[in-house]
Each structure stands twice: as structure tokens, then as C-alpha cells.
Design an enzyme around this catalytic site. Structure first.
Site, mmCIF file in Angstrom:
data_model
loop_
_atom_site.group_PDB
_atom_site.id
_atom_site.type_symbol
_atom_site.label_atom_id
_atom_site.label_comp_id
_atom_site.label_asym_id
_atom_site.label_seq_id
_atom_site.Cartn_x
_atom_site.Cartn_y
_atom_site.Cartn_z
ATOM 1 N N ARG A 102 29.252 -61.658 36.850
ATOM 2 C CA ARG A 102 28.059 -61.655 35.990
ATOM 3 C C ARG A 102 27.608 -60.197 35.923
ATOM 4 O O ARG A 102 27.383 -59.574 36.969
ATOM 5 C CB ARG A 102 26.943 -62.502 36.576
ATOM 6 N N ASP B 65 24.463 -63.889 43.842
ATOM 7 C CA ASP B 65 23.612 -62.874 43.210
ATOM 8 C C ASP B 65 23.792 -61.530 43.908
ATOM 9 O O ASP B 65 24.144 -61.478 45.088
ATOM 10 C CB ASP B 65 22.128 -63.266 43.347
HETATM 11 C C1 LIG Z 1 21.131 -64.707 34.255
HETATM 12 C C2 LIG Z 1 20.622 -63.468 34.927
HETATM 13 C C3 LIG Z 1 20.886 -63.281 36.272
HETATM 14 C C4 LIG Z 1 20.462 -62.118 36.912
HETATM 15 N N1 LIG Z 1 20.857 -61.874 38.207
HETATM 16 C C5 LIG Z 1 20.543 -60.677 38.772
HETATM 17 C C6 LIG Z 1 21.053 -60.301 40.041
HETATM 18 O O1 LIG Z 1 21.789 -61.054 40.699
HETATM 19 N N2 LIG Z 1 20.708 -59.088 40.541
HETATM 20 C C7 LIG Z 1 19.915 -58.216 39.834
HETATM 21 O O2 LIG Z 1 19.658 -57.102 40.322
HETATM 22 N N3 LIG Z 1 19.404 -58.553 38.647
HETATM 23 C C8 LIG Z 1 19.697 -59.749 38.092
HETATM 24 N N4 LIG Z 1 19.199 -60.061 36.853
HETATM 25 C C9 LIG Z 1 18.116 -59.233 36.264
HETATM 26 C C10 LIG Z 1 18.645 -58.046 35.491
HETATM 27 O O3 LIG Z 1 19.175 -57.097 36.390
HETATM 28 C C11 LIG Z 1 17.546 -57.387 34.649
HETATM 29 O O4 LIG Z 1 16.538 -56.931 35.489
HETATM 30 C C12 LIG Z 1 16.923 -58.310 33.602
HETATM 31 O O5 LIG Z 1 17.887 -59.124 33.023
HETATM 32 C C13 LIG Z 1 16.241 -57.486 32.478
HETATM 33 O O6 LIG Z 1 17.162 -56.674 31.866
HETATM 34 P P1 LIG Z 1 17.722 -56.900 30.375
HETATM 35 O O7 LIG Z 1 19.204 -56.818 30.469
HETATM 36 O O8 LIG Z 1 17.211 -58.148 29.796
HETATM 37 O O9 LIG Z 1 17.277 -55.626 29.583
HETATM 38 P P2 LIG Z 1 15.855 -54.918 29.367
HETATM 39 O O10 LIG Z 1 16.179 -53.638 28.707
HETATM 40 O O11 LIG Z 1 15.071 -54.907 30.635
HETATM 41 O O12 LIG Z 1 15.137 -55.903 28.365
HETATM 42 C C14 LIG Z 1 15.581 -56.113 27.032
HETATM 43 C C15 LIG Z 1 14.583 -56.996 26.317
HETATM 44 O O13 LIG Z 1 14.567 -58.290 26.931
HETATM 45 C C16 LIG Z 1 13.257 -58.835 26.965
HETATM 46 N N5 LIG Z 1 12.849 -58.990 28.389
HETATM 47 C C17 LIG Z 1 13.524 -58.523 29.481
HETATM 48 N N6 LIG Z 1 12.881 -58.883 30.612
HETATM 49 C C18 LIG Z 1 11.778 -59.567 30.227
HETATM 50 C C19 LIG Z 1 10.702 -60.200 30.943
HETATM 51 N N7 LIG Z 1 10.646 -60.188 32.276
HETATM 52 N N8 LIG Z 1 9.729 -60.828 30.220
HETATM 53 C C20 LIG Z 1 9.796 -60.860 28.873
HETATM 54 N N9 LIG Z 1 10.790 -60.279 28.147
HETATM 55 C C21 LIG Z 1 11.760 -59.644 28.809
HETATM 56 C C22 LIG Z 1 12.381 -57.846 26.246
HETATM 57 O O14 LIG Z 1 12.358 -58.226 24.890
HETATM 58 C C23 LIG Z 1 13.137 -56.542 26.423
HETATM 59 O O15 LIG Z 1 12.840 -55.603 25.426
HETATM 60 C C24 LIG Z 1 19.667 -61.190 36.192
HETATM 61 C C25 LIG Z 1 19.409 -61.388 34.844
HETATM 62 C C26 LIG Z 1 19.892 -62.499 34.203
HETATM 63 C C27 LIG Z 1 19.640 -62.654 32.733
#
Ligand SMILES: Cc1cc2nc3c(=O)[nH]c(=O)nc-3n(C[C@H](O)[C@H](O)[C@H](O)COP(=O)(O)OP(=O)(O)OC[C@H]3O[C@@H](n4cnc5c(N)ncnc54)[C@H](O)[C@@H]3O)c2cc1C
Length: 317
Positions: free
Chosen positions: A194, A144
């Protein structure tokens, strides 16, 4: 509505943490995002997902170990997770010598848990032991990405070991200015990336403060990885971005099996299952353990509605 920065800062206040940790009221919300306190509970959750045709990456929650003993303990936990996964019939890899087939249930780990704060050599030694064991089981370990202070050391270490270990890859965060270069570097090294937007509170000197800029960077970098990357993971719940990338994949005739989508446990289950039904590989990040609070705060910050629920409950009671 509250900003991400406001929620992350408020959540880090000790009295807020104490209240959320101790109140039974928040348990259902915590359980939505965290599969369980124990490895057994989380493996049960993994089996349910695997039976639905989803793949999984399992994560033990916890960050920043402060002693060699704690780093060794984290390593022992990772080894135990890999061993227990290897005993699950549902997690058997169907791969043949000819065709690459992704491992159904792998693990995600953190370099700060491996001892990065104690020195890069400590983290490297622990990471390599985990990778050697995973290799012997034909499994994969995702590293991560954490706060930006660690980005350079993480990219440097992952670039160094990639020729020795093909069963690992890191995470790149689109909100960081450096990420276009890191994407190009990982493509040239044939390392599995990722791609995420980024979850930490970062200063404007290193990361885009504007959501539109982050989204633009995400799409640009995802397209580069889909065209030239090595089995990239497109990790987002952003449906508009996913639709745009699905269109891109169709237009460029990119094989659906050469990449995977990834989403977090408990978020957009409808979208997870509809992508599987359309024939895409989808992997769910399943976190477990009793050190859930920092991870939970980051999930709250992404979704103000979740925070409103907590605040209303605090004021009511
Ligand atoms: C498999 C995976 C691994 C990850 N690993 C890391 C990592 O190693 N380091 C790191 O910094 N980040 C990591 N993340 C988190 C990532 O950086 C984002 O903070 C997170 O995925 C939210 O961003 P988004 O791309 O979904 O877009 P956003 O624009 O934040 O969200 C898009 C839509 O997704 C839905 N959504 C998003 N988050 C939520 C929530 N918490 N509850 C409910 N609905 C939600 C909503 O409908 C929102 O409108 C990871 C995410 C995933 C999916």
C-alpha cells in the site's frame, strides 16, 4: 494557516487531548473519521460500504503495547475481527482457483500493537499467528507503517515472512528518502504494497519536508508499482495524482483489476464512489475503537479546516 507539524505538536498536548476527548461538541467530527467504538458498530459501517460496491480494510485503533499481555490482547482482538468478518455474508470472497479476486473485507494491523517495542521476535510470533488464522479463512492482513523509527524493522520482518505468507503486505510512505529502494525490494519479492504519502511528524534527516517532493515521489513510486508490483494499493485522496495515475494506467493498458485505490473512512466519499462507478477497485480504511485520539490528530493535521473548526469551538466555549 497552521502547518502539519504545528497541528500535530499542539494536538499532542495533554490539555488539548483532554478537551477534545471529553467534549460532546467534537463527536460529529470524530464520527466522520471513526466508524464506532465497538466492533459491532464498525461492522455495520463496513456492510453499508460493501453494499455500495466498495471494499474495506478494518482497523482497531491503538498503538504501542507495553507488555506481553497487552500484545496478546491485541492479537486476540485481531483474531476475533477475522472470525467475525468470516461470518458476514457481504464479506464472502468471490475468488475462483483461476482468477485472483481481492478479499472484500480484510484487516489492517500495527506491529507496535503486536509488541514490536518488546522485541521483533514478540511481534513476529503474534503477527504469524494472525496470518495463519487469516490464511485458514482465505483472508489478507495489511501491516500499517508507523513512525520512521519502525520502518527498517517493519520492512525487514515483512521481507523475511513474505515467502511463507502471501496473504500479507506492508505500507510504504513516499515522504521517506528510503522508499524508492523499498518499493524496488517489495516489487522483487512480489509483496503487496500500500503506497501512502506518510502521516507522522518526521525529521528532515529522513523525510522530505516539502510537499511537492513528497507528491513527486508518490507519483514516481505509484507508477513503478502499477507497472511491476503485485496488486498494489494506491492510497491517496489527492485527486490530481489520482487523475494522473488513471491516465498512466490507460496509456500503459494496465488492467484495472490488477490494483486498487484506497481511501480513509469519511474522506472524499464523492471520489470513492465515482471511482467505483468507473470500474476501479476501491477499498476504504475503516478505523474503530476507543483509542481514536492519535489517529484523529493525524487526520486533523492533514486538513487545516478541520483544526480551525476545533479551535473556534475551544475559544467560543
Ligand atoms: C487507506 C489509507 C491507509 C493509510 N495507511 C497509512 C499508514 O499505514 N501509515 C501512514 O503513515 N499513513 C497512512 N495513511 C495516511 C497517509 O499517509 C496520508 O497522511 C493521508 O492519506 C493524506 O494524504 P493524501 O495522500 O490524501 O494527500 P494530501 O495531499 O494530504 O491530501 C490531498 C487531498 O485529500 C483531501 N484530504 C486529505 N486528508 C484529509 C482529511 N484528513 N480531511 C479531509 N480531507 C482530506 C483534501 O482534499 C486534500 O487536498 C493512509 C492513508 C490511506 C488513504
Amino acid at each position: 494557516m497552521f502547518s502539519r507539524a504545528f497541528i500535530l505538536k499542539t494536538a499532542s498536548l495533554a490539555p488539548v487531548e483532554k478537551t477534545v476527548r471529553n467534549s460532546k461538541l467534537f463527536k460529529p467530527l470524530v464520527r466522520r473519521f471513526i466508524a464506532g467504538d465497538t466492533l459491532d458498530e464498525s461492522l455495520d459501517a463496513c456492510v453499508v460500504l460493501l453494499q455500495k460496491g466498495l471494499m474495506v480494510t478494518l482497523d482497531i485503533l491503538g498503538e504501542n503495547t507495553e507488555s506481553p499481555e497487552a500484545a496478546n490482547q491485541a492479537k486476540a482482538t485481531y483474531l476475533n475481527m477475522l472470525q467475525r468478518i468470516s461470518q458476514l455474508p457481504e464479506a464472502k470472497n468471490a475468488s475462483t482457483a483461476e482468477a485472483f479476486s481481492p478479499e472484500p473485507l480484510n484487516i489492517s494491523i500495527k506491529l507496535t500493537q503486536c509488541g514490536l517495542d518488546l522485541g521483533i521476535d514478540v511481534a513476529e510470533k503474534n503477527l504469524c499467528e494472525v496470518l495463519d488464522y487469516a490464511k485458514s479463512l482465505n483472508n489478507f492482513v495489511r501491516v500499517d507503517m508507523e513512525a520512521s523509527d519502525y520502518a527498517e524493522r517493519t520492512v525487514a520482518l515483512m521481507s523475511k515472512i513474505v515467502t511463507q505468507y502471501s496473504n500479507t503486505g506492508t505500507v510504504l510512505q513516499s515522504y521517506l528518502f528510503r522508499t524508492d529502494d523499498d518499493v524496488a525490494k517489495m516489487i522483487s519479492l512480489k509483496s503487496r504494497v500500500r503506497l501512502v504519502k506518510g502521516a507522522y511528524l518526521e525529521p528532515a534527516s529522513v523525510a522530505y519536508p516539502e510537499k511537492e517532493k513528497v507528491d513527486e515521489a508518490y507519483v514516481r513510486q505509484a507508477k513503478a508499482l502499477l507497472e511491476a508490483g503485485h496488486y498494489p494499493a494506491i492510497a491517496t485522496h489527492d485527486e490530481a495524482i489520482i487523475n494522473e495515475l488513471v491516465k498512466f494506467v490507460d496509456e500503459k493498458k494496465i488492467d484495472k483489476k490488477t490494483f486498487e485505490f484506497q481511501m480513509l473512512y469519511g474522506i472524499r466519499r464523492d471520489l470513492q464512489e465515482s471511482l467505483v462507478a468507473k470500474g476501479y477497485n476501491v477499498r476504504i480504511y475503516v478505523p474503530f475503537g476507543d483509542q481514536w485520539y492519535p489517529y484523529f490528530s493525524r487526520r486533523l493535521a492533514e486538513r487545516p479546516a478541520n483544526t480551525m473548526f476545533i479551535l473556534k469551538s475551544l475559544f467560543k466555549g
